[in-house]
Design a protein around this motif. Structure first.
Motif, PDB file in Angstrom:
ATOM      1  N   GLU A   1       0.816  -1.211   0.000  1.00 48.79           N
ATOM      2  CA  GLU A   1       0.000   0.000   0.000  1.00 48.79           C
ATOM      3  C   GLU A   1       0.853   1.266   0.000  1.00 48.79           C
ATOM      4  N   GLN A   2       2.042   1.166   0.561  1.00 48.57           N
ATOM      5  CA  GLN A   2       2.896   2.358   0.601  1.00 48.57           C
ATOM      6  C   GLN A   2       3.359   2.740  -0.802  1.00 48.57           C
ATOM      7  N   ALA A   3       3.573   1.734  -1.651  1.00 53.37           N
ATOM      8  CA  ALA A   3       3.931   2.032  -3.038  1.00 53.37           C
ATOM      9  C   ALA A   3       2.785   2.776  -3.727  1.00 53.37           C
ATOM     10  N   ASP A   4       1.542   2.386  -3.404  1.00 52.95           N
ATOM     11  CA  ASP A   4       0.379   3.091  -3.953  1.00 52.95           C
ATOM     12  C   ASP A   4       0.369   4.553  -3.515  1.00 52.95           C
ATOM     13  N   LEU A   5       0.769   4.780  -2.247  1.00 54.48           N
ATOM     14  CA  LEU A   5       0.821   6.146  -1.730  1.00 54.48           C
ATOM     15  C   LEU A   5       1.863   6.968  -2.488  1.00 54.48           C
ATOM     16  N   VAL A   6       3.013   6.359  -2.781  1.00 51.61           N
ATOM     17  CA  VAL A   6       4.054   7.056  -3.547  1.00 51.61           C
ATOM     18  C   VAL A   6       3.524   7.453  -4.928  1.00 51.61           C
ATOM     19  N   LEU A   7       2.894   6.503  -5.601  1.00 49.88           N
ATOM     20  CA  LEU A   7       2.389   6.771  -6.959  1.00 49.88           C
ATOM     21  C   LEU A   7       1.259   7.794  -6.950  1.00 49.88           C
ATOM     22  N   GLU A   8       0.462   7.775  -5.876  1.00 53.10           N
ATOM     23  CA  GLU A   8      -0.625   8.748  -5.769  1.00 53.10           C
ATOM     24  C   GLU A   8      -0.069  10.159  -5.638  1.00 53.10           C
ATOM     25  N   ARG A   9       0.989  10.305  -4.832  1.00 58.94           N
ATOM     26  CA  ARG A   9       1.591  11.624  -4.617  1.00 58.94           C
ATOM     27  C   ARG A   9       2.527  12.018  -5.760  1.00 58.94           C
ATOM     28  N   HIS A  10       3.244  11.018  -6.309  1.00 62.59           N
ATOM     29  CA  HIS A  10       4.265  11.310  -7.323  1.00 62.59           C
ATOM     30  C   HIS A  10       4.133  10.327  -8.494  1.00 62.59           C
ATOM     31  N   PRO A  11       3.135  10.505  -9.339  1.00 66.92           N
ATOM     32  CA  PRO A  11       2.891   9.555 -10.430  1.00 66.92           C
ATOM     33  C   PRO A  11       3.992   9.541 -11.494  1.00 66.92           C
ATOM     34  N   LYS A  12       4.926  10.509 -11.452  1.00 65.03           N
ATOM     35  CA  LYS A  12       5.953  10.582 -12.494  1.00 65.03           C
ATOM     36  C   LYS A  12       7.210   9.780 -12.174  1.00 65.03           C
ATOM     37  N   VAL A  13       7.250   9.085 -11.030  1.00 66.74           N
ATOM     38  CA  VAL A  13       8.436   8.268 -10.752  1.00 66.74           C
ATOM     39  C   VAL A  13       8.541   7.170 -11.809  1.00 66.74           C
ATOM     40  N   LEU A  14       9.768   6.795 -12.134  1.00 63.67           N
ATOM     41  CA  LEU A  14      10.006   5.856 -13.233  1.00 63.67           C
ATOM     42  C   LEU A  14       9.885   4.394 -12.821  1.00 63.67           C
ATOM     43  N   GLY A  15       9.960   4.118 -11.538  1.00 63.75           N
ATOM     44  CA  GLY A  15       9.868   2.729 -11.083  1.00 63.75           C
ATOM     45  C   GLY A  15       9.934   2.657  -9.574  1.00 63.75           C
TER      46      GLY A  15
END
Length: 439
Positions: free
Chosen positions: A84-98
């Motif tokens: 779920e924490q990875a989902d939080l990262v993508l929610e806040r910063h969708p432009k990360v590459l991986g």
């Protein structure tokens, strides 16, 4: 020959995460990548995150945001890289590459190769990599991680969901790494894990070999073998289990440092039960008394939590009574903070923030008195000091009772001809609540 690609790196979190960063950086160097100290010339930036508590998550998310703003090409790894924490990262910063999870060394490297292919072939005559690998600590001390994960299910902690159950490294591998570190100039080995006293239980204490010598994969064998290397050996994250008693004589003999970092968390039996902690406070007090009878010079450090859900004034007073009796040398205290995914969130009767704050101040005031009294007893004694820094007004170092960055320091007035990593014997002239002064 093509010029090597450059990778930037931001490392956050605890010493265990720092070791993960060192391993990733070492492998990147072996793969021919260069490490960039700035955002500007990095082809990609890796952020090794911490997700243990909410403030650590926010720090990690802010670091990712800064890397994206300054560089634009960011890979995320570490404790916020899974579930779920990875989902939080993508929610806040969708432009990360991986995104990859904690201790996912190969996955991180695969992501770097994917987004930043490197045609440079390392030349051993030019691209020198130290035999001990890339280290993020000063040259004279290093963290030695002996296991990953944890078998406990403490209600306030999400480490098992982030890093899984206990996985111990074979003792032969640990000793070979430790030996290489000492050969490279490391004077102090800081043994770390999630639960050092459980080391080897998952391997059923299997016998392994180091330099032709058979060793059981357990804490006592590890401490004994490390003690033969001639460096300071400091044990962190040790639960007060009965078998820890076997290591105390090694401290009295000078084989390993007379220092234990034991995460006790509370002194009330009922709070410990609600926390699902694995040790009882009464037995811990008996064990501390026993340890001090065997090794009077032992330094004990611990951490505690105030304001855990349901903590009453009576239970808090039990904690105060505990630290009065235990007289621990080094203590950290945290106000309980709800962590997403922790089962403690389901408990009734949360403690109001103003009560947590008031209890924290009372706890720290009492412990400050205890710490000051313990250090005052050192005045007039001669102690060994490991030098960490040289400054205009002298040197700053640490005694055998001080771990880097978390405990006190020793100020050395006469720094003539000293350098970091030197160990000198000096007489203690003065002390305050946390630090010592010597000649």
């Amino acid at each position: 020959m093509p010029h090597p690609q450059k990778v930037g790196f931001v490392s956050l979190g605890c010493p265990k995460a720092l070791v993960d960063s060192e391993r990733i950086l070492t492998q990147l160097r072996f793969d021919g990548y260069e490490l960039s100290p700035s955002y500007e010339d990095a082809g990609v930036v890796i952020v090794n995150t911490c997700g243990f508590i909410d403030s650590a998550k926010e720090e990690s998310l802010a670091a990712i945001g800064e890397a994206l703003e300054e560089n634009g090409r960011v890979l995320v790894t570490g404790c916020m890289g899974g579930g779920e924490q990875a989902d939080l990262v993508l929610e806040r910063h969708p432009k990360v590459l991986g995104i990859t999870g904690p201790a996912a060394y190969e996955e991180v490297l695969s992501e770097v190769r994917r987004v930043l292919p490197n045609q440079h072939t390392p030349d051993p005559k030019i691209d020198l990599i130290p035999a001990q690998g890339v280290k993020l600590t000063p040259r004279h001390y290093a963290y030695l991680k002996i296991s990953e994960g944890c078998n406990h299910r403490c209600r306030f902690c999400i480490i098992p969901s982030l890093r899984g159950d206990l996985v111990s490294r074979p003792i032969g591998d640990v000793m070979r790494e430790a030996e290489q570190l000492v050969r490279s100039g490391v004077k102090e080995l800081l043994v770390i894990s999630q639960d050092t006293s459980a080391y080897g239980v998952d391997l059923k204490y299997k016998t392994d070999f180091w330099d032709g010598r058979p060793l059981k994969t357990n804490m006592q064998s590890l401490a004994t073998a490390l003690g033969d290397l001639g460096a300071w050996v400091r044990m962190h994250y040790v639960y007060p289990y009965p078998h820890v008693d076997q290591v105390i004589p090694l401290m009295a003999e000078g084989k390993v440092l007379p220092y234990l970092d034991i995460p006790l968390q509370h002194g009330s039996p009922t709070v410990l039960k609600r926390m699902k902690r694995p040790a009882a406070s009464e037995k811990t007090l008996d064990r501390i008394q026993s340890w001090r009878s065997v090794c009077p010079d032992i330094t004990l450090r611990s951490t505690f939590i105030v304001g855990f859900p349901g903590e009453t004034e009576s239970e808090f007073n039990e904690l105060l009574d505990f630290i009065k009796e235990a007289k621990l040398d080094r203590v950290g205290c945290f106000k309980y903070s709800a962590v997403e995914g922790a089962t403690a969130n389901e408990l009734d009767n949360p403690v109001p923030e103003e009560v947590k704050e008031e209890r924290w101040h009372r706890f720290m005031a009492l412990q400050q008195e205890i710490s000051a009294d313990r250090l005052q007893q050192r005045v007039g004694q001669s102690i060994d000091v490991m030098i960490d820094e040289i400054g205009a007004d002298g040197a700053v170092g640490r005694s055998k009772g001080d771990a880097p960055e978390i405990d006190g320091v020793v100020y050395v007035a006469d720094a003539a001809n000293l350098k970091p990593g030197d160990i000198v014997n000096r007489r203690v002239l003065d002390a305050d609540d946390y630090d010592l002064w010597t000649a």
